[in-house]
Design a protein around this motif. Structure first.
Motif: not given
Length: 351
Positions: A183-205
């Motif tokens: 929820g914080y991430g979605l309201r952080s002002g980042n574009g969709a592309g940045q959030l997708v990359m961050a989510a992909a990093i999280g998926l590596l865990v």
């Protein structure tokens, strides 16, 4: 389990190196393109804190939900893992975490970010990583080991090793933690592309946890349960590099190599690769001091912002939560004491 998948060309430890390299390659590319860094989210320039923290928390939210999903599926079991141990080495966690947090302010980047910057041509980051790895190894097995054992002997038993022991269990607490972070991430002002990359990093865990804990599980040739981390892997990589015939490669060595290759490739393809070095002796001293603090602190705390934070918190272990909190407090205290903005940035991507 490893044998049942039909792998015949590799042993489980050899496959672990390849798994680490693949995860590292993906992390290197994604982190280089997104400038993934918790330090910027905590003590960066005011205008970049919320977006940077939003990216990091987006990755954490995905990591928590994915990891606990793997636990629910029976692919991962954290019983007996150091992050969920009942006896907490409280002094080591708090002092080590604070030291690591202060160190990453002095070096303008945590270990994962500095590894990415090294792949992009930053010789300051390379120097810090070398000192970090030597200090971490000294704290694990060398001259600083008495410090680790002394602080590690100060333990407490809070009666709670994991959030999973609280009412509602792991599904409730993983859901609350993961959704709050997203929820914080979605309201952080980042574009969709940045959030997708961050989510992909999280998926590596969870891929790391499930890969080492399920796919590569082998009773006869065991592989340690592990995921993204940089403290012990950096020390292992340094000593494998200089004594490869005596020190075998492992998951961590593959991970570090993959991150370096991925970040270098991304930087070269986008023409962001650039040689950078120290500008003044004072700057050099500050970075070296930060490297020592992070090396000792990362071992004492049980991991860095990635090992104890991004990969550790998804275990729901109290030790990982305390370590991440101590890192954040150490960073804020160091920033208040010396002021990040009073540290001159040198060149491009001066973290």
């Amino acid at each position: 389990m490893f044998a049942s998948f039909g792998f015949t060309d590799f042993t489980a430890p050899q496959a672990a190196i390849l798994l680490g390299a693949m995860l590292g390659l993906a992390f290197g590319v994604l982190a280089q393109r997104s400038r993934f860094c918790l330090r910027r989210g905590l003590v960066g320039a005011p205008s970049e804190r919320r977006p940077a923290l939003g990216l990091w928390l987006t990755a954490l939210g995905v990591a928590v939900l994915g990891t606990q999903g793997a636990v629910a599926a029976g692919w991962v079991d954290f019983t007996g893992h150091r992050y969920t141990a009942s006896a907490l080495p409280l002094a080591a966690i708090l002092i080590g975490g604070a030291a690591f947090g202060a160190g990453m302010v002095l070096t303008r980047g945590c270990v994962s970010r500095l590894t990415v910057l090294t792949g992009s041509g930053n010789l300051r980051a390379l120097t810090v990583l070398a000192i970090f790895a030597i200090t971490a190894h000294a704290t694990l097995k060398g001259a600083l080991a008495p410090l680790r054992t002394t602080l590690g002997s100060v333990t407490v038993d809070p009666g709670l090793a994991s959030l999973a022991a609280l009412p509602g269990g792991a599904p409730v607490w993983a859901g609350l933690l993961g959704l709050a972070a997203l929820g914080y991430g979605l309201r952080s002002g980042n574009g969709a592309g940045q959030l997708v990359m961050a989510a992909a990093i999280g998926l590596l865990v969870p891929l790391g946890w499930a890969g080492t804990g399920y796919v590569l599980y082998d009773d006869f040739d065991p592989v340690a349960l592990q995921s993204l981390s940089f403290t012990a892997p950096m020390a292992d990589s340094l000593f494998w590099t200089i004594a490869g015939t005596a020190v075998p490669a492992n998951f961590g060595v593959g991970l570090v190599g993959g991150v370096l290759a991925g970040s270098a490739g991304a930087a070269l393809l986008t023409r962001e690769f650039r040689w950078q070095s120290f500008e003044t002796p004072r700057q050099t001293g500050r970075y070296l001091a930060g490297a020592v603090l992070m090396g000792a602190g990362g071992v004492l705390a049980g991991g860095c912002t990635v090992g104890a934070g991004l990969a550790g918190v998804p275990t729901l272990g109290i030790a990982a939560l305390l370590a991440l909190g101590a890192i954040a407090l150490g960073a804020w205290a160091a920033d208040a004491a010396i002021g990040t903005r009073r540290i001159p940035a040198a060149g491009v991507a001066a973290e």
